[in-house]
Design an enzyme around this catalytic site. Structure first.
Site, PDB file in Angstrom:
ATOM      1  N   GLY C  45       0.811  -1.206   0.000  1.00 42.54           N
ATOM      2  CA  GLY C  45       0.000   0.000   0.000  1.00 42.54           C
ATOM      3  C   GLY C  45       0.850   1.263   0.000  1.00 42.54           C
ATOM      4  N   GLY C  71       1.094  -1.596   9.877  1.00 40.40           N
ATOM      5  CA  GLY C  71       0.559  -0.235   9.941  1.00 40.40           C
ATOM      6  C   GLY C  71       0.868   0.593   8.707  1.00 40.40           C
ATOM      7  N   LEU C  72       0.970  -0.108   7.580  1.00 37.57           N
ATOM      8  CA  LEU C  72       1.064   0.573   6.285  1.00 37.57           C
ATOM      9  C   LEU C  72       2.248   1.533   6.148  1.00 37.57           C
ATOM     10  CD1 LEU C  72      -2.728   1.176   5.604  1.00 37.57           C
ATOM     11  CD2 LEU C  72      -1.262  -0.572   4.622  1.00 37.57           C
ATOM     12  N   CYS C 128      -7.753  -2.062   6.020  1.00 35.55           N
ATOM     13  CA  CYS C 128      -6.616  -2.371   6.873  1.00 35.55           C
ATOM     14  C   CYS C 128      -6.987  -2.179   8.325  1.00 35.55           C
ATOM     15  CB  CYS C 128      -5.421  -1.486   6.539  1.00 35.55           C
ATOM     16  SG  CYS C 128      -4.024  -1.890   7.604  1.00 35.55           S
ATOM     17  N   LYS C 163     -10.774  -3.318  -2.236  1.00 34.80           N
ATOM     18  CA  LYS C 163     -10.359  -4.451  -1.399  1.00 34.80           C
ATOM     19  C   LYS C 163     -11.158  -4.454  -0.101  1.00 34.80           C
ATOM     20  CE  LYS C 163      -6.401  -6.819   0.508  1.00 34.80           C
ATOM     21  NZ  LYS C 163      -4.962  -7.008   0.393  1.00 34.80           N
ATOM     22  N   GLY C 242      -4.935 -16.983   2.741  1.00 39.13           N
ATOM     23  CA  GLY C 242      -4.448 -18.324   3.035  1.00 39.13           C
ATOM     24  C   GLY C 242      -4.139 -19.192   1.840  1.00 39.13           C
ATOM     25  N   GLY C 263      -0.301 -14.249  -0.341  1.00 40.12           N
ATOM     26  CA  GLY C 263       0.338 -13.359   0.617  1.00 40.12           C
ATOM     27  C   GLY C 263       1.292 -14.061   1.553  1.00 40.12           C
ATOM     28  N   THR C 264       0.790 -14.383   2.718  1.00 43.81           N
ATOM     29  CA  THR C 264       1.599 -14.957   3.787  1.00 43.81           C
ATOM     30  C   THR C 264       2.440 -16.146   3.340  1.00 43.81           C
ATOM     31  OG1 THR C 264      -0.071 -14.185   5.337  1.00 43.81           O
ATOM     32  CG2 THR C 264       1.405 -15.903   6.132  1.00 43.81           C
TER      33      THR C 264
HETATM   34  C1  LIG Z   1       2.683  -8.401   6.527  1.00 40.16           C
HETATM   35  C2  LIG Z   1       1.432  -8.070   5.777  1.00 40.16           C
HETATM   36  C3  LIG Z   1       1.254  -6.776   5.253  1.00 40.16           C
HETATM   37  C4  LIG Z   1       0.093  -6.451   4.559  1.00 40.16           C
HETATM   38  N1  LIG Z   1      -0.036  -5.202   4.021  1.00 40.16           N
HETATM   39  C5  LIG Z   1      -1.141  -4.894   3.258  1.00 40.16           C
HETATM   40  C6  LIG Z   1      -1.260  -3.646   2.584  1.00 40.16           C
HETATM   41  O1  LIG Z   1      -0.377  -2.798   2.635  1.00 40.16           O
HETATM   42  N2  LIG Z   1      -2.391  -3.391   1.863  1.00 40.16           N
HETATM   43  C7  LIG Z   1      -3.387  -4.323   1.770  1.00 40.16           C
HETATM   44  O2  LIG Z   1      -4.399  -4.056   1.097  1.00 40.16           O
HETATM   45  N3  LIG Z   1      -3.299  -5.534   2.373  1.00 40.16           N
HETATM   46  C8  LIG Z   1      -2.195  -5.838   3.107  1.00 40.16           C
HETATM   47  N4  LIG Z   1      -2.099  -7.089   3.700  1.00 40.16           N
HETATM   48  C9  LIG Z   1      -3.182  -8.068   3.510  1.00 40.16           C
HETATM   49  C10 LIG Z   1      -2.841  -9.066   2.382  1.00 40.16           C
HETATM   50  O3  LIG Z   1      -2.711  -8.402   1.150  1.00 40.16           O
HETATM   51  C11 LIG Z   1      -3.931 -10.140   2.266  1.00 40.16           C
HETATM   52  O4  LIG Z   1      -5.165  -9.513   1.983  1.00 40.16           O
HETATM   53  C12 LIG Z   1      -4.090 -10.965   3.507  1.00 40.16           C
HETATM   54  O5  LIG Z   1      -2.854 -11.161   4.146  1.00 40.16           O
HETATM   55  C13 LIG Z   1      -4.730 -12.330   3.254  1.00 40.16           C
HETATM   56  O6  LIG Z   1      -3.959 -13.108   2.371  1.00 40.16           O
HETATM   57  P1  LIG Z   1      -2.872 -14.212   2.852  1.00 40.16           P
HETATM   58  O7  LIG Z   1      -3.543 -15.080   3.873  1.00 40.16           O
HETATM   59  O8  LIG Z   1      -2.476 -14.928   1.621  1.00 40.16           O
HETATM   60  O9  LIG Z   1      -1.736 -13.449   3.470  1.00 40.16           O
HETATM   61  C14 LIG Z   1      -0.933  -7.426   4.400  1.00 40.16           C
HETATM   62  C15 LIG Z   1      -0.753  -8.710   4.934  1.00 40.16           C
HETATM   63  C16 LIG Z   1       0.418  -9.047   5.604  1.00 40.16           C
HETATM   64  C17 LIG Z   1       0.567 -10.438   6.153  1.00 40.16           C
END
Ligand SMILES: Cc1cc2nc3c(=O)[nH]c(=O)nc-3n(C[C@H](O)[C@H](O)[C@H](O)COP(=O)(O)O)c2cc1C
Ligand SMILES: Cc1cc2nc3c(=O)[nH]c(=O)nc-3n(C[C@H](O)[C@H](O)[C@H](O)COP(=O)(O)OP(=O)(O)OC[C@H]3O[C@@H](n4cnc5c(N)ncnc54)[C@H](O)[C@@H]3O)c2cc1C
Ligand SMILES: Cc1cc2nc3c(=O)[nH]c(=O)nc-3n(C[C@H](O)[C@H](O)[C@H](O)COP(=O)(O)OP(=O)(O)OC[C@H]3O[C@@H](n4cnc5c(N)ncnc54)[C@H](O)[C@@H]3O)c2cc1C
Ligand SMILES: Cc1cc2nc3c(=O)[nH]c(=O)nc-3n(C[C@H](O)[C@H](O)[C@H](O)COP(=O)(O)O)c2cc1C
Ligand code: FES
Ligand code: FES
Lengths: 255, 300, 300, 255
Positions: C45, C71-72, C128, C163, C242, C263-264
């Protein structure tokens, strides 16, 4: 109330007896000593991402040495994990679970389809009657040796590569067999057909069912099957496969 | 060392209870656990009449948890009163009956039937995601939560626990509504609604399509909601959701729970409830906590 | 075999994208993954000005997942435009910029700055849970969702992805609001709000107390929400939450997602995105799926 | 851009060198060949419930055999899992990560506190200067032998059971030591005190920091520390411990 135990069992030995099918002997403290043919055990995974037990039928019991054998197919992540165990490894199990087959002295069919064959081994060993094993396979045979000397054996394969081409009922027909009692375990379509066959021919028939389980001991109501009569425990037309079953009189259950 | 906790005047010998629906009425698990060692047994939800529940498959394993859509199969209050309560009365533990219904009247009928029964508390499930009528519909709207709490309280002779759904934007809104309606205790969380698809058969893993997600996977969400609720209401809270170890239970207590319920973990280890009681005791000894009440809500 | 998917007129070579915030702007992961193999890279972000983010600890591991409260933190749109977009332009993949803000004006400022930039789509993060202002506040109320979507659309030259947050009672309400506001695509889910307490130090594991739960643990909730949303709106959906294997990605597509974000899982295996692309291809071969579009929403 | 690799490393041997402290030699394909003192590797758990990598400093490098040594304390579930590995087992690792210590030819203090001692071993081996190792322990000593012959060694223990009673700065004071450069790794309060000491005495000082990590490679911004100046990557006063660090000039970072 049948006794159940939670134990750390130890793998005595394990081998792949057919493609993706494993045979494992486990040393138990008490479970094997109390087990009956047709009962099952719950096996727990080491990997923390898999929380539910895997129910697997008891294939053979060595009560003297408190050991038991399971034979299973690698169907997913849990059984894949089990297939990696070797002599001396330990695994948590709970058992013996379920009711098991009734042992009656009547001329019998022991019908196993695919991965439903394993429980027939211990049943064949303990049954004291004229035994006709009818075994259905997709293509490759396994656990055949185990039945030698216990009765007559008939095989059906889907691709006709061995024995009768077709299913277990085709083998019965082709060989002109009859019996006074049926014990069967295998895929649901097979059990359904056997039920119809048994009713049509007025043969006493016991079927071992499968259902997804969570507790494995009768507490969570995950694993029910539809029963013809209202069940005394549930007070509705549902019976617990893990507790009232997995073996049911064919007439009792609906598919 | 004192492990006793108090829920609306009912004293539990320790804070460890079973989560409704995962422990039947205790009979099956009594082969693995000494029920006398537990703070309370919470029964499977019971309705005014027998319920068939949903078709199978009713459960599916997920990563670190499971989905269930049992659909509140239960034998109905008559058989329950005749069989399950006498069974539990043999043990020195508190009896909490979980109540479900399709309509407000259904709930009240069960509550009324239990009024003269030797049960210690009632837990009202307004948060089951797996039934078409009743259940969660009551639990996702603060007005409905307050209304059903008020109705049930009219008939209840025992303290009433309202069991909240996590499938809401703001759990504190529901918690305050239940408190306003007269709830003596709150319990949370019920399951998060989830879904699993079998990609090989291209079907839903559950006959019901959706199911309730429970187990370790959801623990952080449960801790957060218990914490938020503890800041928002005065009534005691029973915390649950993914408790599988004494550490998880203590985390929930530090977040603000007076007692905890253990659900899905029973399936992974049928002896877990007793082990959690022992583990909490060990923790108290290690950190010289004289009274467990010192831990309740201690992290702020 | 065709793996191309279309999102509001933008054609991705395959449906696998990165989830915002887990992949930076791709530079660090480009040492492990060939970015040319991915359908799109979604950036961390970015706001109108640089943000410091939250104090540490910003993350904590949980069972089958993790909590984050980063925290972005971001370098602001100026440096981003100057450094990150040119980096990504070197690759043959689509560029999706994730946008965050404290006020509607903040969002619009960033969107306007990006209007003449070579980016393919904008993903507006109104979900967020880890910032005091903005973020989730916009994402938990349908009126606010619709309003901010409308505003952003006024300034956007690229297709807009809204989102959504899973921390709501009814995801379809938010989805419909975003669609009504003119969203071209929806993406879901962002993280579930959670909490972890360190029982030995008796403090919160995260400096921010709460954090966003992500990883395999939340996958069933994400699949459910994608499915429900797919039944409720006409715009395409990017599914996430996930996804750690090709199986997880296919599950999401069968539930109704046109594309998926990972993501994770990148933290568990830095090569996972490419492996997922290959795994989807293998699945299509095994089941003779000629066009991936046949799989989108195929389980109903 | 430093090269990084994801590999399936193989355990050469592992032993418990002190209570709860393990030493493990890993055979790598490329990582050891590229590693520098002060860098770290990420280790991944086998158990699926633990998804994040565990960052562990490189203790020794055997570039010739492409092997590296790590020394770690069992602090939780992940390190407990690692402690169960034995010769021949494999484990996924990513590395080498982070910047490492600068190698300068100045009279040096190599200060290690507790589980911050391991990275000092390879640093001592590679530094070409007068070296004074100052090691702080709670009570039991470990990794002492490794420094023999590399320079002079001073020990502090909290309980005074060995060497100076107190911390590493007490040992420096008690022995009247001085240096032109400090390399330090250990608990944050120790690093804080060393920073003050270095500034007060005008000594160049490099500190190796710790922070919770998710990606370990600089992408997620989990692991930042506060920096005095605006960082050129982040554009705010935050630096990434996993990328710009873990080693920082003492003046650069705020605690
Ligand atoms: C460390 C971290 C930072 C994230 N930062 C953002 C972000 O800046 N903007 C956003 O829209 N989502 C952010 N997310 C959310 C992810 O994009 C995603 O929606 C969420 O983690 C679920 O997917 P996952 O289970 O594959 O991680 C973040 C997630 C993680 C774990
Ligand atoms: C009473 C009973 C006896 C059984 N006996 C045998 C046996 O002797 N040999 C054998 O190979 N298999 C047997 N099965 C099937 C066996 O339980 C499953 O193949 C096994 O659980 C699959 O686990 P997995 O982790 O490999 O698969 P996954 O698909 O990864 O398992 C996911 C979840 O679904 C459950 N599950 C998956 N398939 C089945 C199934 N067919 N029945 C019940 N639960 C399932 C698992 O237990 C687990 O909780 C039996 C099942 C039952 C109910
Ligand atoms: C750059 C760096 C180098 C390190 N070098 C060493 C070393 O050489 N020897 C050694 O014993 N330890 C070292 N640590 C600390 C080591 O990473 C943790 O002890 C370890 O991650 C604990 O994992 P666990 O699963 O046993 O503990 P758990 O508490 O179960 O871990 C849970 C989560 O927290 C993280 N975590 C826990 N403690 C720490 C910590 N102190 N620092 C960072 N993350 C943590 C884990 O990585 C994991 O994600 C280092 C840390 C960093 C950042
Ligand atoms: C199989 C199963 C059945 C359940 N049945 C009920 C029920 O009848 N009434 C109820 O209030 N909650 C029911 N629940 C929810 C649990 O009581 C509990 O709130 C939830 O599972 C979270 O706790 P856990 O993660 O420890 O399982 C059920 C949960 C499971 C897994
Ligand atoms: S699996 Fe729980 S009742 Fe059968
Ligand atoms: S751990 Fe991800 S940036 Fe350092």
């Amino acid at each position: 109330m049948a006794e159940k135990f939670k134990e750390q069992a130890v793998v005595i030995r394990q081998e792949e007896i057919s493609y993706g099918i494993y045979s494992m002997w486990l040393k138990t403290e008490q479970i094997a000593g109390k087990a009956k043919p047709g009962q099952f055990i719950s096996l727990y995974c080491h990997d923390g991402s898999r929380m539910l037990p895997r129910p697997i039928s008891i294939c053979e019991i060595d009560a003297k040495d408190n050991a038991l054998r399971i034979v299973y197919r690698v169907a997913g992540k849990g059984t894949e994990e089990f297939s990696g165990l070797s002599t001396g490894d330990s695994i948590e199990i709970v058992g013996p679970l379920g009711n098991g087959f009734p042992l009656k002295e009547k001329k019998a069919f022991l019908i196993g389809g695919g991965i439903g064959i394993p429980p027939m081994v211990e049943l064949a060993k303990q049954l004291n009657c004229e035994k006709q094993m009818v075994l259905g396979y997709r293509d490759t045979l396994f656990l055949q040796e185990e039945f030698k000397g216990l009765g007559s054996m008939y095989v059906a394969t889907e691709d006709g590569s061995y024995g009768t081409e077709g299913n277990v009922l085709d083998a019965i027909k082709e060989n002109g067999l009859d019996a006074e009692i049926i014990y069967a375990c295998g895929p649901t379509p097979m059990l359904k057909a056997i039920k119809e066959y048994a009713i049509a021919n007025g043969i006493e028939c016991w079927l071992s069912l499968e259902e997804k389980m969570a507790c494995g001991i009768g507490a969570c109501l995950a694993c029910v099957c539809k029963s013809k009569e209202k069940d005394s425990h549930s007070n509705v037309n549902n019976k617990r496969v893990c507790k009232e079953g997995p073996v049911f009189r064919a007439e009792e259950v609906e598919f | 060392m004192n492990m006793e906790v108090n829920l609306a005047g009912v004293t539990l010998k320790n804070p460890v209870m079973t989560a409704s629906g995962t422990f039947g009425s205790g009979e099956e698990f009594s082969e693995f656990v000494d029920l006398n060692k537990l703070g309370a047994v919470v029964t499977k939800g019971v309705a005014n009449v027998p319920w068939e529940g949903n078709p199978t498959p009713r459960i599916a394993e997920t990563y670190g948890g499971m989905l269930n859509a049992v659909g509140l199969q239960n034998p109905g209050i008559d058989l329950f009163v005749q069989r399950d309560i006498p069974f539990l009365k043999k043990y020195d533990t508190k009896i909490i009956v979980n109540v479900c219904g399709r309509t407000t009247e259904d709930y009240c009928e069960v509550v009324e039937r239990l009024a003269d029964q030797p049960v210690d508390m009632l837990e009202i499930n307004i948060s089951c995601p797996n039934v078409k009528e009743g259940g969660i519909a009551f639990g996702q709207n603060p007005k409905a939560v307050e209304a059903i709490t008020k109705e049930v309280k009219k008939y209840a002779k025992q303290p009433v626990i309202m069991k909240l759904s996590p499938n809401v934007t703001d759990i504190t809104e529901m918690a305050k509504a239940a408190e306003a309606g007269g709830a003596d205790v709150l319990s949370l969380i019920n399951t998060l609604t989830g879904m699993k698809i079998d990609i090989n058969r291209r079907t839903f893993a559950l006959a019901n399509k959706t199911g309730g997600l429970s187990g370790s996977a959801i623990h952080p969400v449960a801790v957060r909601m218990v914490y938020q609720t503890a800041q928002a209401v005065k009534v005691p809270i029973i915390g649950m959701g993914g408790i599988a170890t004494a550490e998880d239970a203590i985390e929930m207590i530090l977040a603000g729970a007076t007692a905890v319920s253990v659900g899905t973990a029973n399936f992974h280890n049928p002896m877990v409830t007793e082990e959690i009681v022992n583990g909490i005791r060990d923790y108290m000894e290690r950190y010289q906590v004289a009274d467990i009440k010192e831990l309740i809500g201690a992290v702020k």
